[in-house]
Enzyme design. Structure first.
Site, PDB file in Angstrom:
ATOM      1  N   LYS A 147       0.844  -1.196   0.000  1.00 44.81           N
ATOM      2  CA  LYS A 147       0.000   0.000   0.000  1.00 44.81           C
ATOM      3  C   LYS A 147       0.881   1.248   0.000  1.00 44.81           C
ATOM      4  O   LYS A 147       1.836   1.324   0.773  1.00 44.81           O
ATOM      5  CB  LYS A 147      -0.883   0.029   1.263  1.00 44.81           C
ATOM      6  CG  LYS A 147      -1.904  -1.086   1.342  1.00 44.81           C
ATOM      7  CD  LYS A 147      -2.729  -0.938   2.611  1.00 44.81           C
ATOM      8  CE  LYS A 147      -3.747  -2.053   2.789  1.00 44.81           C
ATOM      9  NZ  LYS A 147      -4.407  -1.976   4.110  1.00 44.81           N
ATOM     10  N   ARG A 186     -14.109  -7.059   8.724  1.00 45.99           N
ATOM     11  CA  ARG A 186     -15.308  -6.311   8.344  1.00 45.99           C
ATOM     12  C   ARG A 186     -16.290  -7.183   7.578  1.00 45.99           C
ATOM     13  O   ARG A 186     -17.457  -7.252   7.899  1.00 45.99           O
ATOM     14  CB  ARG A 186     -14.916  -5.103   7.474  1.00 45.99           C
ATOM     15  CG  ARG A 186     -14.325  -3.976   8.278  1.00 45.99           C
ATOM     16  CD  ARG A 186     -13.558  -3.036   7.416  1.00 45.99           C
ATOM     17  NE  ARG A 186     -12.337  -3.686   6.933  1.00 45.99           N
ATOM     18  CZ  ARG A 186     -11.376  -3.074   6.278  1.00 45.99           C
ATOM     19  NH1 ARG A 186     -11.503  -1.803   5.974  1.00 45.99           N
ATOM     20  NH2 ARG A 186     -10.305  -3.730   5.901  1.00 45.99           N
ATOM     21  N   SER A 219      -9.512   2.881   5.611  1.00 47.49           N
ATOM     22  CA  SER A 219      -8.620   4.037   5.432  1.00 47.49           C
ATOM     23  C   SER A 219      -8.637   4.481   3.969  1.00 47.49           C
ATOM     24  O   SER A 219      -8.601   5.679   3.685  1.00 47.49           O
ATOM     25  CB  SER A 219      -7.193   3.661   5.830  1.00 47.49           C
ATOM     26  OG  SER A 219      -7.148   3.245   7.175  1.00 47.49           O
TER      27      SER A 219
HETATM   28  P1  ADP Z   1      -3.459  -3.506   7.083  1.00 50.78           P
HETATM   29  O1  ADP Z   1      -2.763  -2.727   6.008  1.00 50.78           O
HETATM   30  O2  ADP Z   1      -2.516  -4.305   7.938  1.00 50.78           O
HETATM   31  O3  ADP Z   1      -4.647  -4.304   6.642  1.00 50.78           O
HETATM   32  P2  ADP Z   1      -5.284  -1.527   8.219  1.00 50.78           P
HETATM   33  O4  ADP Z   1      -4.872  -0.266   8.912  1.00 50.78           O
HETATM   34  O5  ADP Z   1      -5.994  -1.368   6.915  1.00 50.78           O
HETATM   35  O6  ADP Z   1      -3.951  -2.366   8.095  1.00 50.78           O
HETATM   36  O7  ADP Z   1      -6.169  -2.412   9.184  1.00 50.78           O
HETATM   37  C1  ADP Z   1      -5.680  -2.939  10.380  1.00 50.78           C
HETATM   38  C2  ADP Z   1      -6.655  -3.973  10.895  1.00 50.78           C
HETATM   39  O8  ADP Z   1      -7.881  -3.328  11.254  1.00 50.78           O
HETATM   40  C3  ADP Z   1      -7.042  -5.047   9.876  1.00 50.78           C
HETATM   41  O9  ADP Z   1      -7.234  -6.270  10.561  1.00 50.78           O
HETATM   42  C4  ADP Z   1      -8.349  -4.552   9.313  1.00 50.78           C
HETATM   43  O10 ADP Z   1      -9.150  -5.617   8.842  1.00 50.78           O
HETATM   44  C5  ADP Z   1      -8.957  -3.902  10.549  1.00 50.78           C
HETATM   45  N1  ADP Z   1      -9.901  -2.848  10.196  1.00 50.78           N
HETATM   46  C6  ADP Z   1      -9.764  -1.868   9.273  1.00 50.78           C
HETATM   47  N2  ADP Z   1     -10.862  -1.085   9.212  1.00 50.78           N
HETATM   48  C7  ADP Z   1     -11.734  -1.591  10.124  1.00 50.78           C
HETATM   49  C8  ADP Z   1     -13.070  -1.260  10.529  1.00 50.78           C
HETATM   50  N3  ADP Z   1     -13.748  -0.268   9.939  1.00 50.78           N
HETATM   51  N4  ADP Z   1     -13.647  -1.993  11.498  1.00 50.78           N
HETATM   52  C9  ADP Z   1     -12.971  -3.035  12.065  1.00 50.78           C
HETATM   53  N5  ADP Z   1     -11.738  -3.424  11.715  1.00 50.78           N
HETATM   54  C10 ADP Z   1     -11.105  -2.714  10.758  1.00 50.78           C
END
Ligand code: ADP
Length: 158
Positions: A41, A90, A128
């Site tokens: 990413k 999710r 995000s």
């Molecule tokens: P990564 O790049 O490691 O996936 P993220 O910052 O996108 O990191 O997400 C970190 C964790 O939080 C992941 O397990 C993701 O599935 C979870 N996550 C992201 N958004 C949400 C949300 N809206 N509700 C619950 N869990 C989330």
């Protein structure tokens, strides 16, 4: 004492992440949010910027702190003496990726359990990337994260 680490990109932190953090803080003695590099990413915020926005978001949460990590998540967790690696799910679409990660981590550090918390329904479509896409196109992201995150995104896209 049970210590959990919550690794992720947090680029930026959203209300979905914060909900997982608040719930985990009730389950574990200590929760450490670890900003991990994710080569797949392209990041908008530097790890230091993300750390600052996370620290502001967790003010007042006495058993939660944030750190910048590196290397393998499982190795980091082991070195930090965490017993739990926390992730959020999710939808089914998250499952396959998370399954791969958790299985790899199980092989690297079998003593550490990956624990999944399900997203609250109102945050199950919040990511995000969505926040960044909306903000980039001048949309309103105030409902998706803490106010200071909204300000930091605006500054980035100005
Ligand atoms: P990564 O790049 O490691 O996936 P993220 O910052 O996108 O990191 O997400 C970190 C964790 O939080 C992941 O397990 C993701 O599935 C979870 N996550 C992201 N958004 C949400 C949300 N809206 N509700 C619950 N869990 C989330």
């Amino acid at each position: 004492m049970q210590k959990a680490i919550y690794p992720g990109s947090f680029d930026p932190i959203t209300k979905g992440h914060l909900d997982i953090i608040q719930r985990a803080a009730r389950l574990y003695d200590e929760v450490v949010i670890v900003i991990m590099p994710n080569d797949e990413k392209k990041a908008l915020f530097t790890p230091q910027e993300r750390l600052a926005m996370i620290e502001r978001s967790i003010e007042g949460m006495t058993n939660v702190r944030a750190a910048i990590g590196s290397g393998l998540t499982a190795a980091y967790a082991r070195q930090a003496q965490a017993t739990v690696l926390l992730r959020g799910i999710r939808a089914v679409s998250d499952y396959e990726y998370e399954l791969q990660l958790a299985t790899a981590n199980m092989t690297i550090a079998p003593e550490i359990e990956t624990v999944f918390l399900l997203a609250k329904p109102e945050y199950s479509f919040l990511s995000s990337s969505t926040v960044k896409t909306i903000a980039k196109n001048h949309g309103d992201v105030r409902a998706m994260g803490p106010p200071h995150v909204d300000q930091m995104i605006r500054r980035k896209y100005e």
